[in-house]
Motif scaffolding. Structure first.
Motif, PDB file in Angstrom:
ATOM      1  N   UNK B  36       4.450  -1.074  20.996  1.00  0.00           N
ATOM      2  CA  UNK B  36       4.640   0.531  21.063  1.00  0.00           C
ATOM      3  C   UNK B  36       5.922   0.931  20.624  1.00  0.00           C
ATOM      4  N   UNK B  37       6.994   0.177  20.719  1.00  0.00           N
ATOM      5  CA  UNK B  37       8.356   0.501  19.938  1.00  0.00           C
ATOM      6  C   UNK B  37       8.190   0.468  18.345  1.00  0.00           C
ATOM      7  N   UNK B  38       7.540  -0.425  17.834  1.00  0.00           N
ATOM      8  CA  UNK B  38       7.548  -0.600  16.449  1.00  0.00           C
ATOM      9  C   UNK B  38       6.874   0.664  15.648  1.00  0.00           C
ATOM     10  N   UNK B  39       6.007   1.319  16.408  1.00  0.00           N
ATOM     11  CA  UNK B  39       5.375   2.631  15.673  1.00  0.00           C
ATOM     12  C   UNK B  39       6.019   3.768  16.121  1.00  0.00           C
ATOM     13  N   UNK B  40       7.186   3.638  17.007  1.00  0.00           N
ATOM     14  CA  UNK B  40       7.539   4.844  17.486  1.00  0.00           C
ATOM     15  C   UNK B  40       8.396   5.675  16.766  1.00  0.00           C
ATOM     16  N   UNK B  41       8.592   6.930  17.009  1.00  0.00           N
ATOM     17  CA  UNK B  41       9.592   7.890  16.340  1.00  0.00           C
ATOM     18  C   UNK B  41      11.084   7.403  16.367  1.00  0.00           C
ATOM     19  N   UNK B 122      13.689  -4.703  13.593  1.00  0.00           N
ATOM     20  CA  UNK B 122      13.465  -3.817  14.558  1.00  0.00           C
ATOM     21  C   UNK B 122      12.999  -4.538  16.090  1.00  0.00           C
ATOM     22  N   UNK B 123      12.460  -5.640  15.632  1.00  0.00           N
ATOM     23  CA  UNK B 123      12.511  -6.471  16.916  1.00  0.00           C
ATOM     24  C   UNK B 123      12.966  -7.947  16.521  1.00  0.00           C
ATOM     25  N   UNK B 235       7.377  -6.882   7.265  1.00  0.00           N
ATOM     26  CA  UNK B 235       7.497  -8.334   7.444  1.00  0.00           C
ATOM     27  C   UNK B 235       8.359  -8.438   9.140  1.00  0.00           C
ATOM     28  N   UNK B 236       7.941  -9.494   9.632  1.00  0.00           N
ATOM     29  CA  UNK B 236       8.223  -9.604  11.297  1.00  0.00           C
ATOM     30  C   UNK B 236       8.409  -8.309  11.819  1.00  0.00           C
ATOM     31  N   UNK B 237       7.295  -7.466  11.826  1.00  0.00           N
ATOM     32  CA  UNK B 237       7.171  -6.130  12.491  1.00  0.00           C
ATOM     33  C   UNK B 237       8.178  -5.161  12.067  1.00  0.00           C
ATOM     34  N   UNK B 238       8.821  -5.302  10.689  1.00  0.00           N
ATOM     35  CA  UNK B 238       9.737  -4.420  10.035  1.00  0.00           C
ATOM     36  C   UNK B 238      11.188  -4.539  10.376  1.00  0.00           C
ATOM     37  N   UNK B 239      11.945  -4.378   9.129  1.00  0.00           N
ATOM     38  CA  UNK B 239      13.560  -4.503   9.324  1.00  0.00           C
ATOM     39  C   UNK B 239      14.164  -3.368   8.901  1.00  0.00           C
ATOM     40  N   UNK B 240      15.427  -3.275   9.513  1.00  0.00           N
ATOM     41  CA  UNK B 240      16.201  -1.957   9.057  1.00  0.00           C
ATOM     42  C   UNK B 240      16.662  -2.026   7.708  1.00  0.00           C
ATOM     43  N   UNK B 241      16.920  -3.228   7.149  1.00  0.00           N
ATOM     44  CA  UNK B 241      17.317  -3.643   5.635  1.00  0.00           C
ATOM     45  C   UNK B 241      15.981  -3.893   4.900  1.00  0.00           C
ATOM     46  N   UNK B 242      15.800  -3.191   3.825  1.00  0.00           N
ATOM     47  CA  UNK B 242      14.554  -3.393   3.048  1.00  0.00           C
ATOM     48  C   UNK B 242      15.026  -3.504   1.417  1.00  0.00           C
ATOM     49  N   UNK B 260       3.321 -10.217   9.866  1.00  0.00           N
ATOM     50  CA  UNK B 260       3.632  -8.737  10.045  1.00  0.00           C
ATOM     51  C   UNK B 260       4.063  -8.403  11.372  1.00  0.00           C
ATOM     52  N   UNK B 261       3.525  -9.189  12.263  1.00  0.00           N
ATOM     53  CA  UNK B 261       3.688  -9.038  13.634  1.00  0.00           C
ATOM     54  C   UNK B 261       5.269  -9.398  14.085  1.00  0.00           C
ATOM     55  N   UNK B 262       5.868  -8.767  15.171  1.00  0.00           N
ATOM     56  CA  UNK B 262       7.244  -8.996  15.532  1.00  0.00           C
ATOM     57  C   UNK B 262       7.171 -10.631  16.154  1.00  0.00           C
ATOM     58  N   UNK B 263       8.108 -11.284  15.713  1.00  0.00           N
ATOM     59  CA  UNK B 263       7.994 -12.759  16.082  1.00  0.00           C
ATOM     60  C   UNK B 263       8.338 -12.912  17.608  1.00  0.00           C
ATOM     61  N   UNK B 264       9.237 -12.111  18.135  1.00  0.00           N
ATOM     62  CA  UNK B 264       9.295 -12.244  19.727  1.00  0.00           C
ATOM     63  C   UNK B 264       8.131 -12.230  20.488  1.00  0.00           C
ATOM     64  N   UNK B 265       6.765 -11.655  19.871  1.00  0.00           N
ATOM     65  CA  UNK B 265       5.626 -11.394  20.653  1.00  0.00           C
ATOM     66  C   UNK B 265       4.972 -12.847  20.999  1.00  0.00           C
ATOM     67  N   UNK B 266       5.440 -13.744  20.167  1.00  0.00           N
ATOM     68  CA  UNK B 266       4.618 -15.168  20.587  1.00  0.00           C
ATOM     69  C   UNK B 266       5.361 -15.609  21.733  1.00  0.00           C
ATOM     70  N   UNK B 267       6.701 -15.343  22.114  1.00  0.00           N
ATOM     71  CA  UNK B 267       7.292 -15.968  23.296  1.00  0.00           C
ATOM     72  C   UNK B 267       6.780 -14.907  24.379  1.00  0.00           C
ATOM     73  N   UNK B 268       6.836 -13.721  24.116  1.00  0.00           N
ATOM     74  CA  UNK B 268       6.859 -12.877  25.121  1.00  0.00           C
ATOM     75  C   UNK B 268       5.305 -13.145  25.973  1.00  0.00           C
ATOM     76  N   UNK B 269       4.470 -13.479  25.183  1.00  0.00           N
ATOM     77  CA  UNK B 269       3.062 -13.670  25.529  1.00  0.00           C
ATOM     78  C   UNK B 269       3.196 -14.627  26.648  1.00  0.00           C
ATOM     79  N   UNK B 270       3.956 -15.674  26.421  1.00  0.00           N
ATOM     80  CA  UNK B 270       4.193 -16.711  27.478  1.00  0.00           C
ATOM     81  C   UNK B 270       4.790 -16.337  28.456  1.00  0.00           C
TER      82      UNK B 270
END
Lengths: 455, 310
Positions: B36-41, B122-123, B235-242, B260-270
């Motif tokens: 939700x956050x990654x695509x947000x304004x 971003x995440x 990469x990893x859901x997007x970064x502020x430095x490109x 392309x997915x945010x790295x913390x997602x792996x842990x959050x699922x658990x």
């Protein structure tokens, strides 16, 4: 002039505050709790005349010291050697610890920016896995009510208690800003695996001490405390089972996010499950060995026929572990990597063949019931296998990644000395606890005259 | 002892079957909050830095400005040409200009220079794993660190897919050190020190969506000059430095194999399943304890639980 004195004043205030909050209050708290315990629960132990003054602190200490078997033992030559090695380790560790706490971690360890977690982490993971006997046997006796295992449950809880205490001590050595170790209590990041582990380990260590406290109260003769513990034991054990399930697996979850660095043979989405199942196996295996060591070292009753009944459950746990490991390899399609000769696949095969399949086969044989030796070999293999698994995940699995950064990690002399000193310390605390408190199946003075059964 | 029943194998199997079923039925949120956050304004408006390696001449003025702003040891007077200095980021170097030979002959090599620093994901994995929230992604964009909270557990270093956080191994009060995108300067409306120091315009500072639009415009205008990717867009859901570059990014030491997915997602699922697991295990253990203890309660003499068999 005024500004200077103001600065002096504020600095003095800060210093006073630090002394107050870091020294005076904790000490006052500790002594306060101790005083309350002694004041309200100790008097029950001695025959009391109504209206007489409560037992004085001096009399209390004298009474404890005069309890049976608190005498200095005569050491054998082997014990003298062990003690010498332990003392040398402790002296060495003290030196490295002074350097580490005054001049930073680099003085005692080989860890680097590329490898921020080293031998100490692998050691901690192994120690906590072996300490799983505490919650496993507490659950067996108090939840499943398999009463026949009661004689060894205190030993199991003691191994758990010491394992977690050593974990926390080694954490204090490992943490860069160790004085902030209490921060997770007030600063929350519930998304963090480390946060969850901090809470679980903190709570579970408290639970372990509470579960073990009846041994202390029994020794002191504090009847009222024993009654209180009697009432809350089952809820405590259930809390312990929940906390253990969570953090034993979460210690594996620590590595989920390191998928870019950890070797794909050891990284798996199921790593939390592996850590939990293998911890149960290690706990069971440890409790197949420790009672025998107790029998030899402390001349207590040898519970061989009881230990023999653990062989099959342990083998079943190993079977579950093996099925999960291989199933995961199949699903993730890493079988080809396993067949390719490399250091990593060799480590995997050693762990699976000698740490799982061989002991499982041994424990399923009928000899496992009749021959203690078969069980010891199997249990030793299981413990070695679980430790190897932890080292694979925490150390060896990172070698390829470190190679890509043109660096490597070899634990330093200081890391080894501190680790071995902690293990020696754990053994010393175990021996002291067994000698001082009613832990073993039968008090040794009753059996001291009988010939020792060989194991 | 004699009043105790023994658990039968069937009981045990029933129990394990029930617990296995319960575990698979547990609710999980699968990191929906993250997506939700990654695509947000909000994410699109966060500040970021676009680094155009085709404009970078390797003068290291960004490094000098960074060291000055962060009270780090200054760069030496003389540095060998065409060499990365310092060779690696460290607790005393939050950024460096790295030199990669991307063309030319043995005797006349052509170098591409790339400024490396914290990517300010971003995440961020570092912020997700920090047990005390010492590292946070601020609403403006920078990922900042608070030493007063930090335990020094170094999980941020282990978790970072870009190996950015560094540690003061030689200190009794060690801190994690890394670029904070000059969060205080940004909050005061100024440019980050490195961006301000860059003489060629290789560093561009602004809201992330504007930087992306600009990068796409540059690629569109000069399709022969640039490789058609923006590193950090996904990469990893997007970064502020490109990054923009004229050569494939793996030639510039950037990891192109990141998901392309945010790295913390792996842990959050658990982590999301933990409350459910805790409740399930507690109920199961409580139920078994109650069930197995019913005979004892039904009037048969109770053996004292704490009296170990002595």
């Amino acid at each position: 002039m005024f500004e200077q004195s103001l600065e002096f004043f504020t600095e003095g205030l800060t210093l006073a505050g630090m002394v107050l909050f870091r020294l005076v209050l904790p000490l006052a708290f500790m002594f306060g709790v101790g005083w309350v315990l002694w004041r309200f629960f100790a008097p029950e132990a001695v025959p009391q005349v109504k209206g007489a003054r409560p037992e004085s602190f001096g009399a209390f200490i004298t009474r404890v010291r005069e309890l049976p078997n608190l005498r200095v033992p005569v050491l054998s030559s082997g014990q003298v050697l062990a003690l010498f090695i332990a003392i040398m380790l402790w002296i060495g560790a003290t030196g490295f610890l002074i350097a580490r706490f005054f001049w930073g971690l680099e003085t005692a360890s080989a860890m680097s920016d590329a490898m921020p977690w080293g031998l100490w982490i692998a050691f901690k993971l192994s120690f906590v896995a072996c300490a799983a006997g505490g919650f496993t046997f507490a659950a067996i006796v108090y939840v499943f009510r398999l009463e026949k295992y009661r004689p060894i449950v205190r030993t199991a809880i003691l191994t758990g208690l010491i394992g977690y205490t050593v974990f926390i001590v080694s954490l204090l050595i490992d943490l860069g800003r160790w004085y902030n170790i209490w921060h997770p209590i007030v600063m929350w990041n519930p998304h963090s695996v480390m946060f969850e582990i901090a809470w679980c380990v903190m709570l579970y260590t408290t639970v372990l001490y509470a579960e073990f406290s009846p041994a202390l109260f029994e020794r002191l003769g504090w009847k009222r405390m024993q009654k209180i513990m009697h009432v809350i034991t089952v809820p405590l054990v259930i809390a312990g089972v929940v906390l253990s399930t969570l953090h034993q697996s979460s210690l594996g979850s620590l590595y989920l996010i390191q998928f870019t660095k950890l070797d794909p043979l050891f990284w798996s989405p199921l790593i939390p499950v592996f850590f939990f199942v293998s911890a149960v196996a290690a706990g069971l295996a440890l409790m197949m060995v420790v009672p025998c060591i107790n029998a030899r070292a402390f001349h207590c009753e040898n519970k061989q026929e009881l230990i023999a009944t653990l062989a099959k459950p342990a083998a079943i746990v190993l079977g579950v572990y093996f099925t999960l490991l291989v199933g995961d390899m199949l699903v993730r399609g890493e079988l080809r990597t396993l067949m390719a000769p490399s250091a990593m696949s060799a480590l995997w095969w050693v762990q699976v063949l000698f740490g799982i399949i061989l002991p499982m086969a041994l424990l399923f044989t009928p000899q496992a019931k009749s021959e203690p030796r078969v069980r010891y070999v199997a249990a030793g293999l299981v413990i070695g296998g679980v430790i190897l698994e932890r080292f694979n995940v925490a150390l060896f699995g990172f070698s390829e990644y470190l190679g890509s950064l043109n660096t490597t990690y070899v634990p330093s002399f200081g890391e080894w000395v501190i680790t071995l000193a902690l293990i020696a310390g754990a053994v010393a605390v175990y021996v002291a606890a067994v000698k001082l408190l009613p832990v073993l199946p039968q008090p040794r003075h009753e059996l001291a005259a009988k010939p020792v059964k060989s194991c | 002892m004699n009043n105790q029943t023994t658990i039968t194998r069937r009981d045990f199997l029933k129990l394990s079957g029930a617990s296995a079923l319960a575990l698979t039925a547990l609710p999980a949120f699968d990191g929906q909050a993250l997506a939700g956050f990654l695509g947000s304004e909000q994410a699109a408006n966060q500040m970021g830095i676009l680094i155009d390696t085709t404009k970078c001449v390797g003068c290291r003025q960004c490094q000098a400005a960074c060291n000055l702003r962060n009270n780090l040891p200054p760069l030496p007077e003389k540095i060998l040409p065409n060499q990365t200095f310092p060779a690696q980021l460290s607790a005393t170097a939050f950024t460096n200009v790295q030199f990669f030979q991307t063309g030319g002959a043995e005797d006349a090599p052509v170098f591409t220079t790339i400024k490396r620093q914290c990517m300010h994901c971003l995440e961020p994995a570092c912020a997700a794993v920090c047990p005390v929230g010492a590292i946070v992604k601020t609403p403006l964009g920078p990922v900042t660190y608070d030493a007063e909270k930090c335990l020094g557990c170094r999980y941020c270093m282990a978790a970072c897919p870009f190996n950015i956080p560094k540690f003061e191994w030689d200190s009794a009060n060690p801190r994690i050190r890394k670029c904070d995108m000059c969060a205080d300067r940004i909050a005061a409306g100024e440019l980050p020190a490195c961006v301000q120091a860059c003489p060629t315009g290789a560093l561009e500072f602004g809201p992330r969506k504007e930087l992306i639009a600009q990068a796409q415009a540059r690629i569109g205008k000069n399709p022969d000059k640039y490789v058609p990717y923006i590193y950090g867009l996904s990469a990893v859901g997007g970064t502020s430095v490109m990054y923009l570059a004229a050569v494939p990014f793996d030639q510039l030491g950037l990891n192109v194999n990141l998901p392309d997915s945010a790295v913390p997602e792996l842990t959050l699922q658990v982590m999301d399943k933990i409350p459910a697991i805790a409740i399930t295990v507690a109920l199961l253990a409580g139920g078994v304890a109650w069930w197995r203890g019913r005979k004892t309660r039904a009037g048969e003499p109770e053996s004292s639980i704490e009296d170990a068999e002595h």
